[in-house]
Scaffold this motif. Structure first.
Motif, PDB file in Angstrom:
ATOM      1  N   GLU A  68       0.822  -1.207   0.000  1.00 38.12           N
ATOM      2  CA  GLU A  68       0.000   0.000   0.000  1.00 38.12           C
ATOM      3  C   GLU A  68       0.854   1.254   0.000  1.00 38.12           C
ATOM      4  O   GLU A  68       2.060   1.232   0.256  1.00 38.12           O
ATOM      5  CB  GLU A  68      -0.958   0.011   1.205  1.00 38.12           C
ATOM      6  CG  GLU A  68      -0.290   0.225   2.547  1.00 38.12           C
ATOM      7  CD  GLU A  68      -1.274   0.318   3.705  1.00 38.12           C
ATOM      8  OE1 GLU A  68      -2.324   0.968   3.567  1.00 38.12           O
ATOM      9  OE2 GLU A  68      -0.987  -0.273   4.760  1.00 38.12           O
ATOM     10  N   ASP A  69       0.186   2.391  -0.302  1.00 43.20           N
ATOM     11  CA  ASP A  69       0.816   3.708  -0.286  1.00 43.20           C
ATOM     12  C   ASP A  69       2.004   3.808  -1.233  1.00 43.20           C
ATOM     13  O   ASP A  69       2.975   4.520  -0.962  1.00 43.20           O
ATOM     14  CB  ASP A  69       1.251   4.083   1.138  1.00 43.20           C
ATOM     15  CG  ASP A  69       0.071   4.322   2.060  1.00 43.20           C
ATOM     16  OD1 ASP A  69      -1.066   4.396   1.551  1.00 43.20           O
ATOM     17  OD2 ASP A  69       0.263   4.408   3.278  1.00 43.20           O
ATOM     18  N   GLY A  70       1.933   3.087  -2.347  1.00 45.50           N
ATOM     19  CA  GLY A  70       2.975   3.158  -3.356  1.00 45.50           C
ATOM     20  C   GLY A  70       2.535   4.004  -4.537  1.00 45.50           C
ATOM     21  O   GLY A  70       1.400   4.489  -4.598  1.00 45.50           O
ATOM     22  N   PRO A  71       3.407   4.190  -5.534  1.00 47.77           N
ATOM     23  CA  PRO A  71       3.076   5.041  -6.680  1.00 47.77           C
ATOM     24  C   PRO A  71       2.036   4.452  -7.617  1.00 47.77           C
ATOM     25  O   PRO A  71       1.452   5.178  -8.415  1.00 47.77           O
ATOM     26  CB  PRO A  71       4.428   5.205  -7.385  1.00 47.77           C
ATOM     27  CG  PRO A  71       5.228   4.022  -6.975  1.00 47.77           C
ATOM     28  CD  PRO A  71       4.793   3.703  -5.577  1.00 47.77           C
ATOM     29  N   GLU A  72       1.779   3.140  -7.523  1.00 41.84           N
ATOM     30  CA  GLU A  72       0.815   2.513  -8.424  1.00 41.84           C
ATOM     31  C   GLU A  72      -0.464   2.072  -7.720  1.00 41.84           C
ATOM     32  O   GLU A  72      -1.487   1.875  -8.385  1.00 41.84           O
ATOM     33  CB  GLU A  72       1.454   1.303  -9.113  1.00 41.84           C
ATOM     34  CG  GLU A  72       2.620   1.672 -10.019  1.00 41.84           C
ATOM     35  CD  GLU A  72       3.204   0.464 -10.715  1.00 41.84           C
ATOM     36  OE1 GLU A  72       2.714  -0.662 -10.446  1.00 41.84           O
ATOM     37  OE2 GLU A  72       4.137   0.635 -11.510  1.00 41.84           O
ATOM     38  N   ALA A  73      -0.421   1.885  -6.424  1.00 39.87           N
ATOM     39  CA  ALA A  73      -1.596   1.410  -5.689  1.00 39.87           C
ATOM     40  C   ALA A  73      -1.582   2.002  -4.289  1.00 39.87           C
ATOM     41  O   ALA A  73      -0.611   1.839  -3.546  1.00 39.87           O
ATOM     42  CB  ALA A  73      -1.606  -0.114  -5.616  1.00 39.87           C
ATOM     43  N   SER A  74      -2.671   2.675  -3.932  1.00 43.96           N
ATOM     44  CA  SER A  74      -2.763   3.277  -2.598  1.00 43.96           C
ATOM     45  C   SER A  74      -3.339   2.306  -1.575  1.00 43.96           C
ATOM     46  O   SER A  74      -3.040   2.414  -0.394  1.00 43.96           O
ATOM     47  CB  SER A  74      -3.659   4.516  -2.648  1.00 43.96           C
ATOM     48  OG  SER A  74      -5.009   4.139  -2.931  1.00 43.96           O
ATOM     49  N   TYR A  75      -4.208   1.383  -2.022  1.00 43.06           N
ATOM     50  CA  TYR A  75      -5.023   0.567  -1.107  1.00 43.06           C
ATOM     51  C   TYR A  75      -5.795   1.463  -0.139  1.00 43.06           C
ATOM     52  O   TYR A  75      -6.015   1.113   1.020  1.00 43.06           O
ATOM     53  CB  TYR A  75      -4.177  -0.452  -0.357  1.00 43.06           C
ATOM     54  CG  TYR A  75      -3.876  -1.695  -1.167  1.00 43.06           C
ATOM     55  CD1 TYR A  75      -4.567  -2.871  -0.952  1.00 43.06           C
ATOM     56  CD2 TYR A  75      -2.920  -1.682  -2.177  1.00 43.06           C
ATOM     57  CE1 TYR A  75      -4.319  -4.005  -1.712  1.00 43.06           C
ATOM     58  CE2 TYR A  75      -2.658  -2.806  -2.949  1.00 43.06           C
ATOM     59  CZ  TYR A  75      -3.367  -3.965  -2.705  1.00 43.06           C
ATOM     60  OH  TYR A  75      -3.126  -5.075  -3.471  1.00 43.06           O
ATOM     61  N   ALA A  76      -6.236   2.622  -0.628  1.00 42.56           N
ATOM     62  CA  ALA A  76      -6.895   3.601   0.232  1.00 42.56           C
ATOM     63  C   ALA A  76      -8.121   3.005   0.909  1.00 42.56           C
ATOM     64  O   ALA A  76      -9.087   2.611   0.247  1.00 42.56           O
ATOM     65  CB  ALA A  76      -7.300   4.825  -0.587  1.00 42.56           C
ATOM     66  N   GLY A  77      -8.084   2.902   2.234  1.00 41.52           N
ATOM     67  CA  GLY A  77      -9.200   2.407   3.018  1.00 41.52           C
ATOM     68  C   GLY A  77      -9.392   0.906   3.001  1.00 41.52           C
ATOM     69  O   GLY A  77     -10.339   0.405   3.600  1.00 41.52           O
ATOM     70  N   GLN A  78      -8.492   0.166   2.347  1.00 36.30           N
ATOM     71  CA  GLN A  78      -8.723  -1.270   2.188  1.00 36.30           C
ATOM     72  C   GLN A  78      -8.198  -2.107   3.354  1.00 36.30           C
ATOM     73  O   GLN A  78      -8.589  -3.259   3.523  1.00 36.30           O
ATOM     74  CB  GLN A  78      -8.081  -1.759   0.889  1.00 36.30           C
ATOM     75  CG  GLN A  78      -8.552  -1.002  -0.345  1.00 36.30           C
ATOM     76  CD  GLN A  78     -10.064  -0.924  -0.434  1.00 36.30           C
ATOM     77  OE1 GLN A  78     -10.763  -1.940  -0.369  1.00 36.30           O
ATOM     78  NE2 GLN A  78     -10.581   0.288  -0.560  1.00 36.30           N
ATOM     79  N   LEU A  79      -7.289  -1.560   4.142  1.00 32.89           N
ATOM     80  CA  LEU A  79      -6.737  -2.266   5.293  1.00 32.89           C
ATOM     81  C   LEU A  79      -7.203  -1.575   6.572  1.00 32.89           C
ATOM     82  O   LEU A  79      -7.655  -0.431   6.553  1.00 32.89           O
ATOM     83  CB  LEU A  79      -5.212  -2.313   5.209  1.00 32.89           C
ATOM     84  CG  LEU A  79      -4.668  -2.952   3.910  1.00 32.89           C
ATOM     85  CD1 LEU A  79      -3.150  -2.857   3.868  1.00 32.89           C
ATOM     86  CD2 LEU A  79      -5.109  -4.393   3.790  1.00 32.89           C
ATOM     87  N   ASP A  80      -7.073  -2.256   7.701  1.00 30.05           N
ATOM     88  CA  ASP A  80      -7.691  -1.797   8.947  1.00 30.05           C
ATOM     89  C   ASP A  80      -7.013  -0.572   9.556  1.00 30.05           C
ATOM     90  O   ASP A  80      -5.781  -0.453   9.529  1.00 30.05           O
ATOM     91  CB  ASP A  80      -7.669  -2.915   9.995  1.00 30.05           C
ATOM     92  CG  ASP A  80      -8.792  -3.907   9.807  1.00 30.05           C
ATOM     93  OD1 ASP A  80      -9.527  -3.788   8.811  1.00 30.05           O
ATOM     94  OD2 ASP A  80      -8.938  -4.806  10.661  1.00 30.05           O
ATOM     95  N   THR A  81      -7.831   0.294  10.120  1.00 31.63           N
ATOM     96  CA  THR A  81      -7.396   1.386  10.992  1.00 31.63           C
ATOM     97  C   THR A  81      -8.315   1.381  12.207  1.00 31.63           C
ATOM     98  O   THR A  81      -9.535   1.246  12.067  1.00 31.63           O
ATOM     99  CB  THR A  81      -7.493   2.748  10.280  1.00 31.63           C
ATOM    100  OG1 THR A  81      -6.540   2.812   9.225  1.00 31.63           O
ATOM    101  CG2 THR A  81      -7.230   3.895  11.261  1.00 31.63           C
ATOM    102  N   CYS A  98      -5.421  -5.635  12.442  1.00 32.32           N
ATOM    103  CA  CYS A  98      -4.823  -4.873  11.347  1.00 32.32           C
ATOM    104  C   CYS A  98      -3.825  -5.727  10.579  1.00 32.32           C
ATOM    105  O   CYS A  98      -3.795  -5.720   9.341  1.00 32.32           O
ATOM    106  CB  CYS A  98      -4.148  -3.626  11.914  1.00 32.32           C
ATOM    107  SG  CYS A  98      -3.476  -2.522  10.665  1.00 32.32           S
ATOM    108  N   ALA A  99      -3.016  -6.495  11.293  1.00 28.86           N
ATOM    109  CA  ALA A  99      -2.005  -7.325  10.649  1.00 28.86           C
ATOM    110  C   ALA A  99      -2.615  -8.361   9.729  1.00 28.86           C
ATOM    111  O   ALA A  99      -1.996  -8.770   8.732  1.00 28.86           O
ATOM    112  CB  ALA A  99      -1.139  -8.006  11.707  1.00 28.86           C
ATOM    113  N   ALA A 100      -3.831  -8.795  10.034  1.00 29.73           N
ATOM    114  CA  ALA A 100      -4.500  -9.818   9.227  1.00 29.73           C
ATOM    115  C   ALA A 100      -5.382  -9.245   8.129  1.00 29.73           C
ATOM    116  O   ALA A 100      -5.968 -10.006   7.344  1.00 29.73           O
ATOM    117  CB  ALA A 100      -5.347 -10.711  10.139  1.00 29.73           C
ATOM    118  N   SER A 101      -5.489  -7.914   8.039  1.00 27.41           N
ATOM    119  CA  SER A 101      -6.498  -7.311   7.163  1.00 27.41           C
ATOM    120  C   SER A 101      -6.127  -7.321   5.689  1.00 27.41           C
ATOM    121  O   SER A 101      -6.943  -6.934   4.849  1.00 27.41           O
ATOM    122  CB  SER A 101      -6.797  -5.871   7.619  1.00 27.41           C
ATOM    123  OG  SER A 101      -5.649  -5.041   7.490  1.00 27.41           O
ATOM    124  N   GLY A 102      -4.943  -7.785   5.344  1.00 36.63           N
ATOM    125  CA  GLY A 102      -4.594  -7.872   3.934  1.00 36.63           C
ATOM    126  C   GLY A 102      -5.313  -8.981   3.193  1.00 36.63           C
ATOM    127  O   GLY A 102      -5.248  -9.038   1.961  1.00 36.63           O
TER     128      GLY A 102
END
Length: 391
Positions: A68-81, A98-102
């Protein structure tokens, strides 16, 4: 466990970038990274002492996956907060989640729609397992900033590509802005000049930031851009006069900014009637039957090529976005997770349409223009029948 000021590539992109900003003098909330919460339990014995060192809390627990948070894919909102946890047990539970949310359905749908693998296969995965089992997602634990105002900035206009800093904000914590649960206030800063649209419908019109604060936030965004290189998507918070940087990542759609929009659904010359208007949040135009979705119980009737119409989306709605021709929401801004993911998926989006779920009907064929922020329908002309191709 690695303290944030020492975070590097082992800690995932989000933590590594925050660590770099912290080391170069930006205000970044103190914290640490649990690199492998699922594969190595040694961190659990260190957690209570680490939290005491941070302070009394509350704390924010956020993902920092390698993908996530890379130049090609943000994964915005897709993993736990998880925000606002206070006790060591609450933090530990949030870290493990959070660690398992991928490996959630939303993350899988996002990865499939983007057309690239999320992570390498986990070495313990069975060869017959059709899904890649992710390695444990690195997790950041930080002090939660008690924000007076918070939000997001982009150092390029996300729809037009213009060289301006676009800022969205609202009172309180920033999760309501990034999750698209409010109609944020918006400013554009270009050549040190601040411009802002009229207040959102239903608001009291009171600005949550002064012009001086807007300029300070814009300058900080430019400094982050200069430090990290390239246009940036930055989450920020103001608390007691201090401006905090909560996240910084590349804008993933810079290659599309300023490029021609997708073919306009109205080029056939068919007459159209405006139904509703909002804010263009992902460029291009697309047509399809509207489907008003109120919640998870409605998901089964959503079909590929439908136009998603809703009050707001959540990460659980990513499988719908992955199949949608376009998306229309009643709340949310152009810097929300929904808008970011729509741009990454290449589908038009219109946000801030206050009456979308009542003005648009299920099955009604609509034309969504995510550049101009309009939703229209084709109308009959005398002596001519409107065909599906016209839309």
């Amino acid at each position: 466990m690695i303290w944030l000021e020492a975070a590097d590539g082992r800690c995932g992109a989000k933590a590594a970038q925050l660590g770099r900003l912290l080391r170069t003098g930006f205000h970044v909330p103190a914290g640490f990274v649990v690199v492998d919460a699922l594969g190595d339990d040694s961190w659990a014995g260190e957690l209570e002492a680490a939290l005491r060192q941070l302070g009394p809390g509350p704390f924010a627990v956020r993902s920092s996956a390698m993908c996530e948070d890379g130049p090609e894919a943000s994964y915005a909102g897709q993993l736990d907060t998880t925000l606002g946890v206070t006790t060591p047990r609450e933090v530990a539970d949030a870290v493990r989640s959070c660690a398992a949310s991928g490996n959630t359905l939303r993350a899988l749908a996002y990865a499939a729609r983007r057309g690239h693998p999320r992570h390498p296969r986990h070495p313990t995965a069975e060869r017959s397992d059709p899904r890649p089992v992710p390695a444990s997602v690195p997790v950041i634990v930080q002090l939660l900033v008690p924000a007076d105002v918070s939000g997001v900035l982009f150092t390029r206009h996300p729809v037009t590509g213009g060289d301006a800093v676009i800022i969205e904000g609202a009172r309180g914590l920033g999760d309501q802005v990034v999750e698209g649960r409010v109609r944020p206030q918006r400013w554009a800063v270009s050549d040190h000049v601040v411009s802002a649209p009229a207040p959102a419908p239903g608001s009291d019109g009171e600005m949550v930031l002064t012009a001086g604060q807007v300029l300070d936030i814009a300058r900080t965004g430019r400094r982050v851009e200069a430090e990290l290189g390239g246009p940036q998507d930055v989450e920020w918070a103001l608390a007691d006069g201090v401006l905090w940087v909560l996240q910084a990542r590349p804008i993933t759609t810079t290659g599309l900014l300023g490029s021609p929009a997708t073919p306009d659904a109205r080029t056939s010359g068919a007459a159209v009637r405006l139904l509703v208007r909002g804010t263009g949040s992902s460029p291009g135009s697309a047509a399809g039957p509207a489907q008003v979705i109120d919640g998870l119980d409605d998901f089964d009737r959503f079909r590929p090529g439908d136009v998603l119409v809703c009050r707001a989306t959540s990460p659980a709605w990513t499988p719908l976005l992955a199949r949608a021709a376009a998306v229309v929401t009643e709340v949310g801004g152009i810097l929300s997770h929904t808008a970011i993911v729509a741009r990454e998926f290449g589908i038009p989006a219109v946000t801030g349409v206050s009456d979308a779920t009542t003005a648009l009907s299920n099955g009604e064929r609509v034309i969504v223009d995510g550049t101009d922020g309009t939703v229209s329908t084709a109308v009959h002309s005398p002596g001519r029948t409107i065909t599906e191709e016209d839309q």
